[in-house]
Scaffold this motif. Structure first.
Motif, PDB file in Angstrom:
ATOM      1  N   LEU A   1     -33.394 -82.627  10.637  1.00 52.66           N
ATOM      2  CA  LEU A   1     -34.464 -82.134   9.772  1.00 52.66           C
ATOM      3  C   LEU A   1     -35.632 -81.612  10.611  1.00 52.66           C
ATOM      4  CD1 LEU A   1     -35.995 -81.721   7.137  1.00 52.66           C
ATOM      5  CD2 LEU A   1     -36.535 -84.159   7.132  1.00 52.66           C
ATOM      6  N   ALA A   2     -36.045 -82.392  11.625  1.00 51.42           N
ATOM      7  CA  ALA A   2     -37.154 -81.961  12.482  1.00 51.42           C
ATOM      8  C   ALA A   2     -36.825 -80.648  13.174  1.00 51.42           C
ATOM      9  CB  ALA A   2     -37.458 -83.052  13.513  1.00 51.42           C
TER      10      ALA A   2
ATOM     11  N   GLY B   1     -43.036 -77.766   4.976  1.00 49.60           N
ATOM     12  CA  GLY B   1     -42.639 -79.170   4.958  1.00 49.60           C
ATOM     13  C   GLY B   1     -41.380 -79.398   4.148  1.00 49.60           C
ATOM     14  N   ALA B   2     -40.876 -80.620   4.210  1.00 49.50           N
ATOM     15  CA  ALA B   2     -39.662 -80.989   3.477  1.00 49.50           C
ATOM     16  C   ALA B   2     -39.781 -82.420   2.988  1.00 49.50           C
ATOM     17  CB  ALA B   2     -38.434 -80.833   4.371  1.00 49.50           C
ATOM     18  N   VAL B   3     -39.221 -82.668   1.813  1.00 50.65           N
ATOM     19  CA  VAL B   3     -39.177 -84.027   1.275  1.00 50.65           C
ATOM     20  C   VAL B   3     -38.068 -84.789   1.988  1.00 50.65           C
ATOM     21  CG1 VAL B   3     -38.780 -85.426  -0.777  1.00 50.65           C
ATOM     22  CG2 VAL B   3     -40.027 -83.266  -0.963  1.00 50.65           C
TER      23      VAL B   3
ATOM     24  N   GLN C   1     -32.204 -75.578   4.125  1.00 48.80           N
ATOM     25  CA  GLN C   1     -32.253 -74.335   4.870  1.00 48.80           C
ATOM     26  C   GLN C   1     -32.627 -73.164   3.968  1.00 48.80           C
ATOM     27  OE1 GLN C   1     -31.840 -74.394   8.347  1.00 48.80           O
ATOM     28  NE2 GLN C   1     -32.910 -72.451   7.981  1.00 48.80           N
ATOM     29  N   ARG C   2     -32.112 -73.157   2.735  1.00 50.49           N
ATOM     30  CA  ARG C   2     -32.472 -72.096   1.802  1.00 50.49           C
ATOM     31  C   ARG C   2     -33.976 -72.116   1.510  1.00 50.49           C
ATOM     32  NH1 ARG C   2     -28.758 -71.471  -3.398  1.00 50.49           N
ATOM     33  NH2 ARG C   2     -30.209 -69.732  -3.603  1.00 50.49           N
ATOM     34  N   ALA C   3     -34.532 -73.323   1.366  1.00 57.60           N
ATOM     35  CA  ALA C   3     -35.968 -73.431   1.095  1.00 57.60           C
ATOM     36  C   ALA C   3     -36.802 -72.990   2.293  1.00 57.60           C
ATOM     37  CB  ALA C   3     -36.309 -74.869   0.726  1.00 57.60           C
TER      38      ALA C   3
END
Length: 309
Positions: free
Chosen positions: A39-40, A163-165, A302-304
């Motif tokens: 994720l990072a 950012g990402a949840v 990845q789409r986001a």
């Protein structure tokens, strides 16, 4: 490059590990929480296997000698550039000459710092991961210390924060029955699945040592040494299970009562000593479904990222 001003406790360079060398006794190594490192890396447009830093606890202070984008995932740390607070789980920019300060963790156990371009230490046996027991890989085969200068790869063309949840933690760890499960007493098999096991202070990157009601065999067994891998749950004569992790040995002779599924191994990385976890019996099909869920998570992520970059 980045310069280490304060190293934290057992901060090491890790990627997704080295494969193809277990037959000569070389551990996989790599990030204990693989999903957090991936994720990072994705947040800063690195390949999934790019090397980052694995933080265990304490304060890490890094002075950057080039402009960079970074992200911190996994365990929740306080993040500051000077006095400016930074959001956890976001891609953020730091300028050359500024110092990144990470303190924690507030929750969880291990965090992962990715920098655009990745940590560019030499590749050893196909990986940049640190295996400290063998003084192999990473930065000089050891944890970071004050004064270290860590090289970075080429900068990425990034323009704004994103950012990402992150996934939610639970202490339920899914597992498959091991090949020697039937050798244990009926009571021990019941205890294994129904008990909450406390993570011991003796745990490390080699394995999570658990404490609880001792497990016993129907009768004493002499087993030949056999292959083991991260996720294998061995039971030594003490009756207290050990969940093998990334730096574990490649063979062992203790009976294997179960195996943690790949999709849940990260929970062992994020469970602190003194906390408890419980094993949940699943089928091979359920284990495959869990891996598929992770694949879908990263596909959607990845789409986001692509849509907002």
């Amino acid at each position: 490059m980045i310069e280490v001003l304060t190293p934290g406790f057992h901060t090491t360079v890790q990627d997704l590990g080295r494969t193809g060398y277990r037959h000569i006794g070389v551990s996989v190594s790599g990030a204990l929480d693989r999903q957090a490192l991936m994720l990072a890396n994705r947040l800063v447009a690195n390949p999934d296997n790019a090397a980052g830093l694995e933080l265990t606890t304490g304060t890490l202070e890094l002075k950057f000698h080039r402009d960079a984008w970074f992200s911190l995932t996994g365990a929740h740390y306080e993040i500051k550039i000077g006095s400016r607070e930074i959001w956890h789980g976001w891609r953020s920019k730091i300028n050359a000459g500024e110092t990144l300060i990470l303190r924690g963790p507030k929750s969880g156990m291990r965090a992962y710092l990715a920098v655009d371009g990745g940590i560019d230490v030499p590749i050893s046996l196909g990986s940049r991961s640190t295996l400290t027991a063998a003084e192999l890989g990473g930065h000089q085969g050891r944890a970071l210390k004050v004064g270290d200068r860590i090289p970075l790869g080429d900068k990425r063309s990034l323009s704004k924060p994103i950012g990402a949840v992150q996934r939610g933690y639970s202490n339920e760890v899914r597992a498959l029955p091991g090949p020697e499960m039937a050798l244990f007493t009926q009571k021990s098999r019941k205890v294994f699945w129904s008990s909450q096991w406390q993570v011991s202070n003796d745990s490390n990157r080699m394995g999570a040592r658990l404490s609880g009601e001792a497990l016993g065999l129907e009768q004493e067994q002499s087993l030949n040494s056999h292959a083991v891998m991260p996720g294998t749950i061995q039971v030594p004569p003490s009756g207290q299970p050990i969940v093998l992790l990334a730096d574990a040995q490649t063979t062992g002779g203790y009976p294997k009562i179960a195996t943690v599924i790949e999709a849940d191994l990260w929970k062992l990385a994020q469970t602190r000593p003194g906390q408890k976890l419980q094993f949940i019996h699943v089928s091979p099909n359920q284990a495959e479904d869990a891996n598929y869920e992770w694949q879908q998570y990263f596909y959607r992520l990845q789409r986001a990222i692509d849509a907002n970059s």
